[in-house]
Design a protein around this motif. Sequence first.
Motif, PDB file in Angstrom:
ATOM      1  N   LEU A   1       0.965  -1.215   0.092  1.00  0.00           N
ATOM      2  CA  LEU A   1       0.008  -0.327  -0.012  1.00  0.00           C
ATOM      3  C   LEU A   1       0.859   1.180   0.022  1.00  0.00           C
ATOM      4  N   ASP A   2       0.432   2.405  -0.732  1.00  0.00           N
ATOM      5  CA  ASP A   2       1.006   3.661  -0.479  1.00  0.00           C
ATOM      6  C   ASP A   2       0.194   4.293   0.598  1.00  0.00           C
ATOM      7  N   LEU A   3       1.161   4.761   1.522  1.00  0.00           N
ATOM      8  CA  LEU A   3       0.367   5.595   2.716  1.00  0.00           C
ATOM      9  C   LEU A   3       1.078   6.888   2.617  1.00  0.00           C
ATOM     10  N   ARG A   4       0.051   7.926   2.604  1.00  0.00           N
ATOM     11  CA  ARG A   4       0.410   9.274   2.294  1.00  0.00           C
ATOM     12  C   ARG A   4      -0.317  10.451   3.206  1.00  0.00           C
ATOM     13  N   GLY A   5       0.680  10.999   3.658  1.00  0.00           N
ATOM     14  CA  GLY A   5       0.010  12.166   4.641  1.00  0.00           C
ATOM     15  C   GLY A   5      -0.497  13.334   3.824  1.00  0.00           C
ATOM     16  N   ALA A   6      -1.429  14.052   4.396  1.00  0.00           N
ATOM     17  CA  ALA A   6      -2.071  15.162   3.662  1.00  0.00           C
ATOM     18  C   ALA A   6      -2.223  16.236   4.810  1.00  0.00           C
ATOM     19  N   PHE A   7      -1.363  17.268   4.666  1.00  0.00           N
ATOM     20  CA  PHE A   7      -1.170  18.432   5.577  1.00  0.00           C
ATOM     21  C   PHE A   7      -1.646  19.706   5.117  1.00  0.00           C
ATOM     22  N   ARG A   8      -2.564  20.028   5.775  1.00  0.00           N
ATOM     23  CA  ARG A   8      -3.046  21.544   5.074  1.00  0.00           C
ATOM     24  C   ARG A   8      -3.453  21.785   3.701  1.00  0.00           C
ATOM     25  N   PHE A   9      -2.839  22.773   3.131  1.00  0.00           N
ATOM     26  CA  PHE A   9      -2.971  23.006   1.580  1.00  0.00           C
ATOM     27  C   PHE A   9      -2.128  24.241   1.316  1.00  0.00           C
ATOM     28  N   ASP A  10      -2.030  24.509  -0.003  1.00  0.00           N
ATOM     29  CA  ASP A  10      -1.322  25.634  -0.398  1.00  0.00           C
ATOM     30  C   ASP A  10      -2.142  26.555  -1.532  1.00  0.00           C
ATOM     31  N   THR A  11      -1.913  26.138  -2.907  1.00  0.00           N
ATOM     32  CA  THR A  11      -2.745  26.950  -3.977  1.00  0.00           C
ATOM     33  C   THR A  11      -3.983  26.259  -4.133  1.00  0.00           C
ATOM     34  N   GLU A  12      -4.430  25.373  -3.303  1.00  0.00           N
ATOM     35  CA  GLU A  12      -5.807  24.739  -3.526  1.00  0.00           C
ATOM     36  C   GLU A  12      -6.687  25.751  -2.853  1.00  0.00           C
ATOM     37  N   PHE A  13      -6.240  26.807  -2.269  1.00  0.00           N
ATOM     38  CA  PHE A  13      -7.279  27.751  -1.605  1.00  0.00           C
ATOM     39  C   PHE A  13      -7.896  28.647  -2.695  1.00  0.00           C
ATOM     40  N   ASP A  14      -7.047  29.129  -3.929  1.00  0.00           N
ATOM     41  CA  ASP A  14      -7.759  29.582  -4.885  1.00  0.00           C
ATOM     42  C   ASP A  14      -8.504  28.867  -5.663  1.00  0.00           C
ATOM     43  N   GLU A  15      -8.233  27.484  -5.802  1.00  0.00           N
ATOM     44  CA  GLU A  15      -9.248  26.667  -6.376  1.00  0.00           C
ATOM     45  C   GLU A  15     -10.658  26.524  -5.642  1.00  0.00           C
ATOM     46  N   ALA A  16     -10.469  26.444  -4.279  1.00  0.00           N
ATOM     47  CA  ALA A  16     -11.617  26.221  -3.566  1.00  0.00           C
ATOM     48  C   ALA A  16     -12.660  27.536  -3.849  1.00  0.00           C
ATOM     49  N   LEU A  17     -12.043  28.890  -3.580  1.00  0.00           N
ATOM     50  CA  LEU A  17     -13.078  29.855  -4.160  1.00  0.00           C
ATOM     51  C   LEU A  17     -13.572  29.726  -5.304  1.00  0.00           C
ATOM     52  N   SER A  18     -12.778  29.360  -6.257  1.00  0.00           N
ATOM     53  CA  SER A  18     -13.248  29.260  -7.666  1.00  0.00           C
ATOM     54  C   SER A  18     -14.427  28.390  -7.662  1.00  0.00           C
ATOM     55  N   LEU A  19     -14.062  27.027  -7.234  1.00  0.00           N
ATOM     56  CA  LEU A  19     -15.343  26.151  -7.197  1.00  0.00           C
ATOM     57  C   LEU A  19     -16.502  26.506  -6.421  1.00  0.00           C
ATOM     58  N   LEU A  20     -16.300  27.125  -5.128  1.00  0.00           N
ATOM     59  CA  LEU A  20     -17.499  27.724  -4.440  1.00  0.00           C
ATOM     60  C   LEU A  20     -18.196  28.679  -5.112  1.00  0.00           C
ATOM     61  N   ALA A  21     -17.587  29.581  -6.146  1.00  0.00           N
ATOM     62  CA  ALA A  21     -18.277  30.538  -6.699  1.00  0.00           C
ATOM     63  C   ALA A  21     -19.295  29.686  -7.938  1.00  0.00           C
ATOM     64  N   GLN A  22     -18.547  28.788  -8.315  1.00  0.00           N
ATOM     65  CA  GLN A  22     -19.273  27.891  -9.562  1.00  0.00           C
ATOM     66  C   GLN A  22     -20.580  27.065  -9.002  1.00  0.00           C
ATOM     67  N   GLY A  23     -20.608  27.077  -7.694  1.00  0.00           N
ATOM     68  CA  GLY A  23     -21.695  26.432  -7.261  1.00  0.00           C
ATOM     69  C   GLY A  23     -21.449  24.956  -6.755  1.00  0.00           C
ATOM     70  N   LEU A  24     -20.209  24.613  -6.302  1.00  0.00           N
ATOM     71  CA  LEU A  24     -19.908  23.245  -5.782  1.00  0.00           C
ATOM     72  C   LEU A  24     -21.009  23.013  -4.882  1.00  0.00           C
ATOM     73  N   PRO A  25     -21.675  21.891  -4.748  1.00  0.00           N
ATOM     74  CA  PRO A  25     -22.919  21.761  -3.857  1.00  0.00           C
ATOM     75  C   PRO A  25     -22.313  21.126  -2.238  1.00  0.00           C
ATOM     76  N   VAL A  26     -22.131  22.404  -1.554  1.00  0.00           N
ATOM     77  CA  VAL A  26     -21.564  21.934  -0.246  1.00  0.00           C
ATOM     78  C   VAL A  26     -22.472  22.597   0.886  1.00  0.00           C
ATOM     79  N   ASP A  27     -23.519  23.247   0.501  1.00  0.00           N
ATOM     80  CA  ASP A  27     -24.079  24.228   1.566  1.00  0.00           C
ATOM     81  C   ASP A  27     -24.698  23.268   2.527  1.00  0.00           C
ATOM     82  N   PRO A  28     -25.155  22.232   2.492  1.00  0.00           N
ATOM     83  CA  PRO A  28     -25.440  21.114   3.688  1.00  0.00           C
ATOM     84  C   PRO A  28     -24.410  21.093   4.793  1.00  0.00           C
TER      85      PRO A  28
END
Length: 347
Positions: free
Chosen positions: A286-313
């Motif tokens: 198995l490949d075990l990979r850690g994931a800690f925080r983020f970097d450039t994903e913040f700008d992608e997140a804002l873009s996806l939220l503006a596009q209506g990614l269905p996360v309101d619940p």
Amino acid sequence: MHPTTVRACTVHAAGDLRIEERPAAAPGPGEIAVAITLGGICGSDLHYYHRGRVGDFAVREPMVLGHEVVGHVAALGPGSTGPAVGTPVAIHPATPCGGCPECAAGRRNICGHTRYLGSAAHLPHVQGGFAERVTVPAAQIRALPPGLTLNRAVLAEPLSVALHAVNRAGDVRGKRVLVTGAGPIGCLVVAALRHRGAAEIVASDLVDEPLRIAAEVGATATVRAGRPEDPAWTAPFDITIEASGAPAGLRTCVERARRGGTVVLLGLLPPGEVGLLGNVAVTRELDLRGAFRFDTEFDEALSLLAQGLPVDPVITHTFPLDRATEAFDLAGNRELASKVLLNLSTS
């Protein structure tokens, strides 16, 4: 006129949460002051409140909590460039050093010298964003995309965490994926997986309400943990993502991954050593990979939220700052709440 003090939500020790007046720093060169409107209570904020620590990071001095914050530009420091006063903005909570090998390699999220809002990783601690007004380096400010409201933009930080975890998993298109833990982060991982093209997304949790939300944001099946007879378990998973921070969740992820599969460790586990099915990881390669925080994903997140990614619940409750303790107590009740917000607006 710049205020001399602001109200803030401050943790002093485990179980000791206070709303208190703190000095308000005027923005200096290269800085921007933001009047905070909304802040999301994160699992790490809850750990600081309930346990006085997150993983190995312990509270050693009073610290303003919060790193999921949005608001409006209140003032620009001398020579600062950025959005005009009044512009709705989100704050990227991290300031990496920019000079270490990790930063040079494009992995700024694991910079050992990062200053992160509301973090006790270093002393003095980095004061957080649950205050009526916050001053940060201008580079941390993001003007909201057109049409994106503050009520949705407040999810940008946790969605960034989820996107980074999915990035660490690799190409998920057409894959069968398990997400253990359907808290706010786990549900946002589900939404990110759906957006990235995963064929099957199974979410597991000990509680029914988080699973209901996971189904609303994109899970193709949900499973109550501890029910091995559930048909959703019948086939192994190409990718498993541990988002609960519980040793049992990690065990499930390793057990349920197919041979040659990938396990992403996202949830912060309890301090110290945690048992791992090492032989299973070895014999299945198995490949075990850690994931800690983020970097450039913040700008992608804002873009996806503006596009209506269905996360309101994912957002279930909002409380005024004066009721912060009540908000924190509810946020820890997984049968009733998912993402709980604080309204810090003074208007």
